[in-house]
Design an enzyme around this catalytic site. Structure first.
Site, PDB file in Angstrom:
ATOM      1  CG  ASN A   9      -1.762   1.221   1.329  1.00  0.00           C
ATOM      2  OD1 ASN A   9      -1.803   2.031   0.394  1.00  0.00           O
ATOM      3  ND2 ASN A   9      -2.456   1.375   2.447  1.00  0.00           N
ATOM      4  CE  LYS A  11      -0.412   3.388   4.501  1.00  0.00           C
ATOM      5  NZ  LYS A  11      -0.485   3.515   5.951  1.00  0.00           N
ATOM      6  CG  HIS A  95      -6.205   2.065   4.603  1.00  0.00           C
ATOM      7  ND1 HIS A  95      -5.823   3.031   5.510  1.00  0.00           N
ATOM      8  CD2 HIS A  95      -5.201   1.163   4.557  1.00  0.00           C
ATOM      9  CE1 HIS A  95      -4.623   2.729   5.974  1.00  0.00           C
ATOM     10  NE2 HIS A  95      -4.229   1.597   5.413  1.00  0.00           N
ATOM     11  CD  GLU A  97      -3.304   5.663   6.325  1.00  0.00           C
ATOM     12  OE1 GLU A  97      -3.233   5.701   5.081  1.00  0.00           O
ATOM     13  OE2 GLU A  97      -2.404   5.198   7.044  1.00  0.00           O
ATOM     14  CD  GLU A 167      -4.062  -2.421   6.931  1.00  0.00           C
ATOM     15  OE1 GLU A 167      -2.918  -2.720   6.581  1.00  0.00           O
ATOM     16  OE2 GLU A 167      -4.589  -1.336   6.657  1.00  0.00           O
ATOM     17  N   GLY A 173       1.644   2.360  10.618  1.00  0.00           N
ATOM     18  CA  GLY A 173       2.592   3.458  10.523  1.00  0.00           C
ATOM     19  C   GLY A 173       3.283   3.799  11.839  1.00  0.00           C
ATOM     20  CB  SER A 211       4.207  -1.787  12.089  1.00  0.00           C
ATOM     21  OG  SER A 211       3.866  -0.418  12.282  1.00  0.00           O
ATOM     22  N   GLY A 232       2.492  -1.194   4.288  1.00  0.00           N
ATOM     23  CA  GLY A 232       2.614   0.221   3.949  1.00  0.00           C
ATOM     24  C   GLY A 232       4.067   0.616   3.774  1.00  0.00           C
ATOM     25  N   GLY A 233       4.641   1.211   4.834  1.00  0.00           N
ATOM     26  CA  GLY A 233       5.990   1.767   4.755  1.00  0.00           C
ATOM     27  C   GLY A 233       7.026   0.843   4.132  1.00  0.00           C
TER      28      GLY A 233
HETATM   29  P1  PGA Z   1       2.241   0.279   7.596  1.00  0.00           P
HETATM   30  O1  PGA Z   1       0.840   0.533   6.836  1.00  0.00           O
HETATM   31  O2  PGA Z   1       2.777  -1.027   7.093  1.00  0.00           O
HETATM   32  O3  PGA Z   1       3.104   1.454   7.185  1.00  0.00           O
HETATM   33  O4  PGA Z   1       1.941   0.243   9.035  1.00  0.00           O
HETATM   34  C1  PGA Z   1      -0.042  -0.507   6.596  1.00  0.00           C
HETATM   35  C2  PGA Z   1      -1.290   0.000   5.918  1.00  0.00           C
HETATM   36  O5  PGA Z   1      -1.714   1.124   6.220  1.00  0.00           O
HETATM   37  O6  PGA Z   1      -1.878  -0.702   5.080  1.00  0.00           O
END
Ligand code: PGA
Length: 254
Positions: A9, A11, A95, A97, A167, A173, A211, A232-233
Site C-alpha cells: 500500500n 499511500k 482503509h 485512513e 489492520e 505506521g 507495521s 505500507g511503509g
Molecule cells: P504500515 O501501513 O505497514 O506502514 O503500518 C499498513 C497499511 O496502512 O496498510
C-alpha cells in the site's frame, strides 16, 4: 491452498520515476518467487495506467488504494471502479485512513465493495480497531461489526474476489506491529465470522497489516490464519519488500 498474498500500500507516495523503479524492483522479486507468493502493489491513481502497460497483466498485480462509492456522473474529483477496471486487478476498500480522515462510514465502504464487484475486480476490505477499543476489550466486536456491515448483501458466488485485511489502527505506521499471536487470534476470529456468514469461506484470503516489515514477516506469515500481509511503509523500500516476498517463499517451501 492459495499462496500467501502480499500487497504493498503505497499511500500518497512516489513520483512517477520512483514508482517505475519500485515496480521494476518488485517485479524482479516476484519473478524469482515463481508463483509461490502472490504480490500486488497499489500506486497512486495517476501512475496506474502507465504502470499497467509497463507490467502487462502477469506476475505483479496492480491495484488501486480507493475508488468512488458512486457510478460515473457529476461527482467532481471521484475515480469510479469502472474507470479503474482497465488498469487494476483489485481495489483497497475501507482503509482506516479513509475512515478516519475522509469520514468513510460502513455504508460507504459497503457501496464501494459493490462498485468493485460490479466491475469484476477484487476487493481488499480493511477492518480494524483503534487502541481505545482494544484496551476496552472491544476489538472483536468492532471488527465483526465492520465486516458484517461491509459484506451485507455480498454475493456468495463472488467470495474468491474478496480479501479481508485485518489492520489494527494502532499498528499502522507506528512501527509497533501486533504480535504474531494477536494477529493470528484476530485473523482466526475473522475466519469464524466469515464462515458463519457464508458457510465455507476458504476462498477468502485474510491478511494482516500494520507495521509489517522484513523482520516480522516470516513470524506473521507462519501463523495458520494469516494468509498474507498488507504492507505500507516497508513496501516503499525495494529491499525490504523483496525480503518479505522471499520470506513468504521460504515458508511455502517448508
Ligand atoms: P504500515 O501501513 O505497514 O506502514 O503500518 C499498513 C497499511 O496502512 O496498510
Amino acid at each position: 491452498m492459495t499462496p500467501p498474498l502480499l500487497i504493498g500500500n503505497w499511500k500518497s507516495n512516489t513520483s512517477y520515476t520512483e514508482a517505475v523503479s519500485l515496480v521494476d524492483a518488485s517485479l524482479e522479486a516476484v519473478i524469482a518467487a515463481d508463483g509461490k507468493v502472490w504480490v500486488g502493489v497499489t500506486p497512486p491513481f495517476p501512475w496506474l495506467m502507465a504502470l499497467r502497460e509497463r507490467l502487462g497483466q502477469g506476475h505483479l498485480w496492480i491495484g488501486a488504494q480507493n475508488c468512488s462509492a458512486t457510478e460515473m456522473g457529476a461527482y467532481t474529483g471521484e475515480v469510479t471502479a469502472s474507470m479503474l477496471k482497465d488498469c487494476v486487478t483489485f481495489v483497497i476498500v475501507g482503509h482506516s485512513e479513509r475512515r478516519a480522515y475522509y469520514g468513510e462510514t460502513d455504508d460507504v465502504v459497503r457501496a464501494k465493495v459493490t462498485r468493485v464487484l460490479e466491475q469484476d475486480l477484487h476487493a481488499v476490505l480493511c477492518v480494524g480497531e483503534v487502541l481505545e477499543q482494544r484496551q476496552a476489550g472491544d476489538a472483536e466486536h468492532v471488527v465483526k461489526t465492520q465486516l458484517l456491515a461491509a459484506l451485507e448483501g455480498y454475493p456468495e458466488d463472488k467470495l474468491y474476489r474478496l480479501v479481508v485485511a485485518y489492520e489494527p489502527v494502532w499498528a499502522i505506521g507506528t512501527g509497533v506491529a501486533a504480535t504474531a499471536e494477536d494477529a493470528e487470534d484476530m485473523c482466526a476470529f475473522i475466519r469464524g465470522v466469515l464462515n458463519d456468514r457464508f458457510g465455507d469461506s476458504s476462498d477468502i484470503i485474510i491478511q494482516y497489516g500494520g507495521s509489517a516489515n522484513e523482520k516480522n514477516a516470516a513470524e506473521l506469515l507462519a501463523k495458520p490464519n494469516v494468509g498474507g500481509l498488507l504492507i505500507g511503509g516497508a513496501s516503499l523500500k525495494p529491499d525490504a519488500f523483496a525480503a518479505m516476498i522471499q520470506a513468504a517463499v521460504s515458508l511455502s517451501l517448508i
